[in-house]
Design a protein around this motif. Structure first.
Motif, PDB file in Angstrom:
ATOM      1  N   SER A  17       0.620  -1.247   0.124  1.00 47.09           N
ATOM      2  CA  SER A  17      -0.077  -0.125   0.462  1.00 47.09           C
ATOM      3  C   SER A  17       0.632   1.181   0.004  1.00 47.09           C
ATOM      4  CB  SER A  17      -0.751   0.364   1.209  1.00 47.09           C
ATOM      5  OG  SER A  17      -0.426   0.030   2.080  1.00 47.09           O
ATOM      6  N   ASN A  18       2.062   1.703   0.483  1.00 50.11           N
ATOM      7  CA  ASN A  18       2.593   2.580   0.406  1.00 50.11           C
ATOM      8  C   ASN A  18       3.484   2.336  -1.211  1.00 50.11           C
ATOM      9  OD1 ASN A  18       2.792   2.767   2.989  1.00 50.11           O
ATOM     10  ND2 ASN A  18       4.190   1.405   4.125  1.00 50.11           N
ATOM     11  N   LEU A  19       3.694   1.809  -1.803  1.00 51.90           N
ATOM     12  CA  LEU A  19       4.391   1.567  -2.615  1.00 51.90           C
ATOM     13  C   LEU A  19       3.399   2.310  -3.981  1.00 51.90           C
ATOM     14  CD1 LEU A  19       6.458   1.558  -5.259  1.00 51.90           C
ATOM     15  CD2 LEU A  19       4.803  -0.871  -5.726  1.00 51.90           C
ATOM     16  N   ARG A  20       1.889   1.732  -3.504  1.00 53.91           N
ATOM     17  CA  ARG A  20       0.904   2.641  -4.461  1.00 53.91           C
ATOM     18  C   ARG A  20       0.645   3.579  -4.386  1.00 53.91           C
ATOM     19  NH1 ARG A  20      -1.893  -2.296  -2.188  1.00 53.91           N
ATOM     20  NH2 ARG A  20      -3.176  -0.936  -0.973  1.00 53.91           N
ATOM     21  N   SER A  21       0.976   4.533  -2.792  1.00 53.76           N
ATOM     22  CA  SER A  21       0.409   5.836  -2.309  1.00 53.76           C
ATOM     23  C   SER A  21       1.844   6.719  -2.724  1.00 53.76           C
ATOM     24  CB  SER A  21       0.303   5.987  -0.268  1.00 53.76           C
ATOM     25  OG  SER A  21      -0.688   5.325  -0.303  1.00 53.76           O
ATOM     26  N   ARG A  22       2.980   6.021  -2.796  1.00 55.21           N
ATOM     27  CA  ARG A  22       4.015   7.105  -3.376  1.00 55.21           C
ATOM     28  C   ARG A  22       3.671   6.944  -4.894  1.00 55.21           C
ATOM     29  NH1 ARG A  22       8.243   5.767  -5.066  1.00 55.21           N
ATOM     30  NH2 ARG A  22       8.459   3.578  -5.057  1.00 55.21           N
ATOM     31  N   LEU A  23       3.273   6.046  -5.152  1.00 56.26           N
ATOM     32  CA  LEU A  23       3.249   5.811  -7.110  1.00 56.26           C
ATOM     33  C   LEU A  23       1.939   7.320  -7.772  1.00 56.26           C
ATOM     34  CD1 LEU A  23       3.749   2.991  -7.886  1.00 56.26           C
ATOM     35  CD2 LEU A  23       5.878   4.587  -7.721  1.00 56.26           C
ATOM     36  N   GLY A  24       1.284   6.845  -6.495  1.00 55.36           N
ATOM     37  CA  GLY A  24       0.197   7.733  -6.832  1.00 55.36           C
ATOM     38  C   GLY A  24       0.082   9.217  -6.805  1.00 55.36           C
ATOM     39  N   ARG A  25       1.038   9.477  -5.918  1.00 57.38           N
ATOM     40  CA  ARG A  25       1.452  10.943  -5.089  1.00 57.38           C
ATOM     41  C   ARG A  25       2.207  11.421  -6.611  1.00 57.38           C
ATOM     42  NH1 ARG A  25       1.369   8.755  -0.311  1.00 57.38           N
ATOM     43  NH2 ARG A  25       4.143   9.233  -0.508  1.00 57.38           N
ATOM     44  N   GLN A  26       3.273  11.204  -6.690  1.00 57.20           N
ATOM     45  CA  GLN A  26       3.896  11.290  -7.783  1.00 57.20           C
ATOM     46  C   GLN A  26       3.127  11.406  -9.589  1.00 57.20           C
ATOM     47  OE1 GLN A  26       6.644  12.880  -7.255  1.00 57.20           O
ATOM     48  NE2 GLN A  26       6.881  13.870  -9.512  1.00 57.20           N
ATOM     49  N   ALA A  27       2.017  10.260  -9.478  1.00 54.34           N
ATOM     50  CA  ALA A  27       1.497  11.153 -10.842  1.00 54.34           C
ATOM     51  C   ALA A  27       1.189  11.583 -11.154  1.00 54.34           C
ATOM     52  CB  ALA A  27       0.487   9.278 -10.581  1.00 54.34           C
ATOM     53  N   VAL A  28      -0.328  11.683 -10.277  1.00 45.97           N
ATOM     54  CA  VAL A  28      -1.113  13.473  -9.660  1.00 45.97           C
ATOM     55  C   VAL A  28       0.388  14.794  -9.886  1.00 45.97           C
ATOM     56  CG1 VAL A  28      -2.148  15.359  -8.605  1.00 45.97           C
ATOM     57  CG2 VAL A  28      -2.344  12.734  -8.196  1.00 45.97           C
ATOM     58  N   ALA A  29       1.136  14.786  -9.531  1.00 45.00           N
ATOM     59  CA  ALA A  29       2.915  15.505  -9.655  1.00 45.00           C
ATOM     60  C   ALA A  29       2.736  15.929 -11.286  1.00 45.00           C
ATOM     61  CB  ALA A  29       3.479  15.765  -8.486  1.00 45.00           C
ATOM     62  N   THR A  30       3.490  14.882 -11.687  1.00 48.91           N
ATOM     63  CA  THR A  30       3.682  15.033 -12.870  1.00 48.91           C
ATOM     64  C   THR A  30       2.479  14.916 -13.856  1.00 48.91           C
ATOM     65  OG1 THR A  30       4.669  12.594 -12.549  1.00 48.91           O
ATOM     66  CG2 THR A  30       4.065  12.956 -15.200  1.00 48.91           C
ATOM     67  N   VAL A  31       1.075  14.620 -14.377  1.00 46.89           N
ATOM     68  CA  VAL A  31      -0.313  15.602 -14.746  1.00 46.89           C
ATOM     69  C   VAL A  31       0.181  16.960 -14.010  1.00 46.89           C
ATOM     70  CG1 VAL A  31      -2.251  15.478 -14.760  1.00 46.89           C
ATOM     71  CG2 VAL A  31      -1.232  13.290 -15.071  1.00 46.89           C
ATOM     72  N   THR A  32      -0.399  17.212 -13.652  1.00 39.92           N
ATOM     73  CA  THR A  32      -0.277  19.051 -12.759  1.00 39.92           C
ATOM     74  C   THR A  32       0.714  19.840 -13.602  1.00 39.92           C
ATOM     75  OG1 THR A  32      -1.073  18.362 -10.662  1.00 39.92           O
ATOM     76  CG2 THR A  32      -0.015  20.042 -11.502  1.00 39.92           C
ATOM     77  N   GLU A  33       2.105  18.961 -13.619  1.00 41.56           N
ATOM     78  CA  GLU A  33       3.720  19.694 -14.124  1.00 41.56           C
ATOM     79  C   GLU A  33       3.351  20.029 -15.265  1.00 41.56           C
ATOM     80  OE1 GLU A  33       8.438  19.437 -13.595  1.00 41.56           O
ATOM     81  OE2 GLU A  33       7.043  18.454 -12.672  1.00 41.56           O
ATOM     82  N   ARG A  34       2.614  18.957 -16.392  1.00 43.11           N
ATOM     83  CA  ARG A  34       2.825  18.492 -17.900  1.00 43.11           C
ATOM     84  C   ARG A  34       2.017  17.979 -18.898  1.00 43.11           C
ATOM     85  NH1 ARG A  34       6.712  13.135 -17.179  1.00 43.11           N
ATOM     86  NH2 ARG A  34       6.657  13.728 -19.546  1.00 43.11           N
ATOM     87  N   TYR A  35       0.339  18.020 -18.072  1.00 42.09           N
ATOM     88  CA  TYR A  35      -0.403  17.686 -18.743  1.00 42.09           C
ATOM     89  C   TYR A  35      -1.528  18.217 -18.435  1.00 42.09           C
ATOM     90  CZ  TYR A  35       2.534  14.127 -19.943  1.00 42.09           C
ATOM     91  OH  TYR A  35       4.068  13.302 -20.356  1.00 42.09           O
TER      92      TYR A  35
END
Length: 407
Positions: free
Chosen positions: A368-386
């Motif tokens: 669950s920690n891996l899911r949370s970490r990847l999910g948070r960074q995924a949101v940041a990627t979208v906000t920054e680039r897409y």
């Protein structure tokens, strides 16, 4: 036209809303959003379903649908003469043409644009549009070898016209390389990725996910893995079903949700997906939705997004899932390579690697920690680039430059 007047954009696309797909979603986003950036927009498309009106307003944007009407892969070719006539007839109403998916419509668009001396922009919605590889599957279905001299000659002649476009938009580094190989000069190449409406897919917390599951009648407990997209063999959904058959006994509380349909599409595998689920005996842990318009609700209800596609120009479904904060595992193909940084904002596997897909999904189901970490960074990627705002601004700036240059 003076400098204070809006730039009038005519968008050409083979299919349009209410058809749901990556290209259609992006065309609609551009049509609806460019007004805020100094443009007015009209859309010309094909009447791909008989029940679609010939003329209507979608998001306050006029949409004109041309014949021949009804489903059929060859009808887009029969549309070309009528499209050329329509573009010439409506020439006083637009300043620049944007062709979304130019593999066929680009022929009429370039012919009209050069006769009228108007700028035209070609946007590749798929890999192989410029090289001609996009036509290979359809040619084989008609019994034509993709290597025939006739097909190569057609692509060469078509490209001699398309290469006269004023700008070429690539979604990814792979498509940009394809343009360069075809002879497009660097001065006319612009990389603008697709966008996502963050407000539509944003998830505020666990409570939102629980509410979404309840509304969709999905299990409230256990990890939910979701796939969204057209049910085509190239999307890897059959590989996903096979992997789930391995994982389901290990994780009896987990659920796989397959969102989408392949109806009326070449290489439709929807029936095969249902048959495979039944034959593998995993129907109690798999939900199939068919065609839906509320994709965002299913993403908001999930924890993990699986996208083992074997061919993808960009991956709109992927950035939608990332915007919803999902941990994603996707194949290392096409534009996905530009989006995912392995182990940082998602997990990557090689296409057709069922063992790797099973392994990475197992990691996400367990951790669950891996899911949370990847999910948070995924949101940041979208906000920054897409984000939609960033992409709309890039289009408006490009149109402004091209119209000013023609003036």
């Amino acid at each position: 036209m003076n400098d204070n007047e809006p730039i009038r954009v005519c968008i050409l696309t083979e299919t349009y809303y209410p058809v749901i797909g990556g290209g259609e979603t992006q065309a609609r986003t551009l049509a609806a959003g460019l007004e805020d950036y100094g443009c007015t927009v009209q859309v010309i498309t094909r009447r791909s379903e008989l029940e679609f009106p010939r003329l209507e307003s979608v998001d306050n944007v006029p949409v004109r649908r041309l014949g021949p009407a009804g489903p059929g892969h060859l009808k887009k070719w029969a549309m070309l003469p009528g499209l050329l006539i329509e573009l010439l007839r409506k020439s006083p109403t637009y300043d620049v043409l944007l062709v979304c998916g130019f593999r066929v419509m680009g022929i009429s668009a370039l012919t009209a644009a050069k006769l009228l001396r108007k700028p035209v922009v070609l946007k590749a919605d798929n890999e192989g549009e410029m090289s001609g590889r996009y036509f290979d599957a359809g040619a084989r279905k008609l019994g034509i070898s993709d290597a025939t001299k006739l097909l190569k000659l057609f692509v060469r002649l078509r490209n001699s016209l398309l290469l006269r476009a004023d700008a070429f938009i690539s979604l990814s580094s792979d498509i940009r390389a394809e343009f360069e190989t075809a002879g497009v000069s660097a001065t006319r190449l612009v990389t603008i990725p697709n966008s996502v409406d963050e407000n539509r897919f944003r998830v505020d917390g666990d409570q939102t996910r629980q509410q979404a599951r309840q509304a969709l009648n999905l299990p409230l407990d256990g990890v939910v893995v979701v796939f969204t997209g057209r049910l085509l063999k190239s999307k890897g959904v059959l590989d996903l079903v096979e992997s789930w058959a391995v994982l389901a006994p290990e994780f009896p509380a987990a659920t796989l949700v397959i969102v989408g349909s392949g109806q009326n599409l070449m290489h439709n595998c929807e029936a095969e997906v249902h048959q495979r689920i039944q034959s593998l005996g995993i129907e109690n842990q798999v939900v199939t939705t068919g065609f839906v318009r509320n994709v965002e609700d299913y993403l908001k209800a999930a924890d993990v997004f699986a996208f083992p596609t074997t061919h993808e120009a960009f991956g709109i479904s992927l950035i939608e899932a990332m915007s919803a904060g999902l941990a994603v595992v996707a194949a290392r193909v096409g534009g996905i390579k530009d989006i995912i940084q392995p182990e940082a904002n998602g997990l990557l596997i090689e296409p057709h690697d069922g063992q790797a897909l099973t392994r990475e999904l197992r990691r996400l189901l367990v951790d669950s920690n891996l899911r949370s970490r990847l999910g948070r960074q995924a949101v940041a990627t979208v906000t920054e680039r897409y984000s939609t705002e960033t992409i709309l601004r890039k289009y408006a700036e490009l149109f402004g430059q091209l119209v000013a240059r023609k003036k």
